[in-house]
Write an enzyme that holds these catalytic residues in place. Sequence first.
Site, PDB file in Angstrom:
ATOM      1  CD  GLU A  30     -11.848  23.447   9.597  1.00 39.94           C
ATOM      2  OE1 GLU A  30     -11.821  24.099   8.548  1.00 39.94           O
ATOM      3  OE2 GLU A  30     -11.852  22.194   9.627  1.00 39.94           O
ATOM      4  CG  ASP A  55      -3.362  22.790  10.915  1.00 34.53           C
ATOM      5  OD1 ASP A  55      -4.359  22.057  10.765  1.00 34.53           O
ATOM      6  OD2 ASP A  55      -2.235  22.341  11.227  1.00 34.53           O
ATOM      7  CD  GLU A  82      -1.352  25.092  21.031  1.00 33.58           C
ATOM      8  OE1 GLU A  82      -1.921  24.012  20.887  1.00 33.58           O
ATOM      9  OE2 GLU A  82      -1.784  25.981  21.781  1.00 33.58           O
ATOM     10  CG  ASP A 105      -3.925  14.973  15.888  1.00 34.55           C
ATOM     11  OD1 ASP A 105      -4.038  14.273  14.873  1.00 34.55           O
ATOM     12  OD2 ASP A 105      -3.452  16.124  15.875  1.00 34.55           O
TER      13      ASP A 105
END
Length: 210
Positions: A30, A55, A82, A105
Amino acid sequence: VTSALYKPADILTPLRWDELFGRSGPVEVEIGCGKGTFLAWAAKARPTSNFLGIDRLLLRLRKADRKLLRLGVTNVRLLRLEASYVVAKLIPTGSVAAYHIYFPDPWPKRRHAAKRLFRPSFVCQLRRTLKPDGEVHFATDSADYLAEVRQVMTARRDFTEAPAAELPEEARTDFEREFLAAGKHIHRCRFSSSRAGVPSMFPAHGAAAI
Ligand SMILES: C[S@@+](CC[C@H](N)C(=O)[O-])C[C@H]1O[C@@H](n2cnc3c(N)ncnc32)[C@H](O)[C@@H]1O
């Protein structure tokens, strides 16, 4: 059960799944896992699979870690790096069963385009690291971003689109819950790297249970 947070000894050596999880099994990744709500559900739903959550925000990963500890989940590792770097440099070729990318985002302003995750180079790395019948599961609240992701995912015929996987309410991510509460529409889709129509391990939305 110990912390799921994984700190690599160095960030140049590709991951070795068997070592990372202490066992073999299908690997799902994920990207932008945030507080780990989806991971917690998926890891329980598929106990023989191994899950990596990536994350870049440590505070969110700490929350995810506490949630996983509380639930006694042992088949998840969390990596604070990253995401496009991890996919390009640390994930071995042909080794991932599925990617989950929920509410990244969208960076809608043109001047922020370089910050967007779905770029041709990223798509290429998704394809490289997936197994031949691998899948990318995607969700967003932005119709414009959905269109852009569809375009970049299928532009070079790396992926074909398939109906989104059916997910129970419990699997909803934190952002999804917030968007739903705000009355927003959620767009979901799935991309398959399979060319031969191999049946998926994830039942399609609206498909009859077997
Ligand atoms: C809008 S939030 C969505 C979080 C979660 N998927 C959800 O639906 O609740 C996006 C998440 O992706 C993470 N993120 C964004 N860009 C990233 C990148 N390039 N590498 C790693 N994490 C990233 C952010 O820190 C944030 O936790």
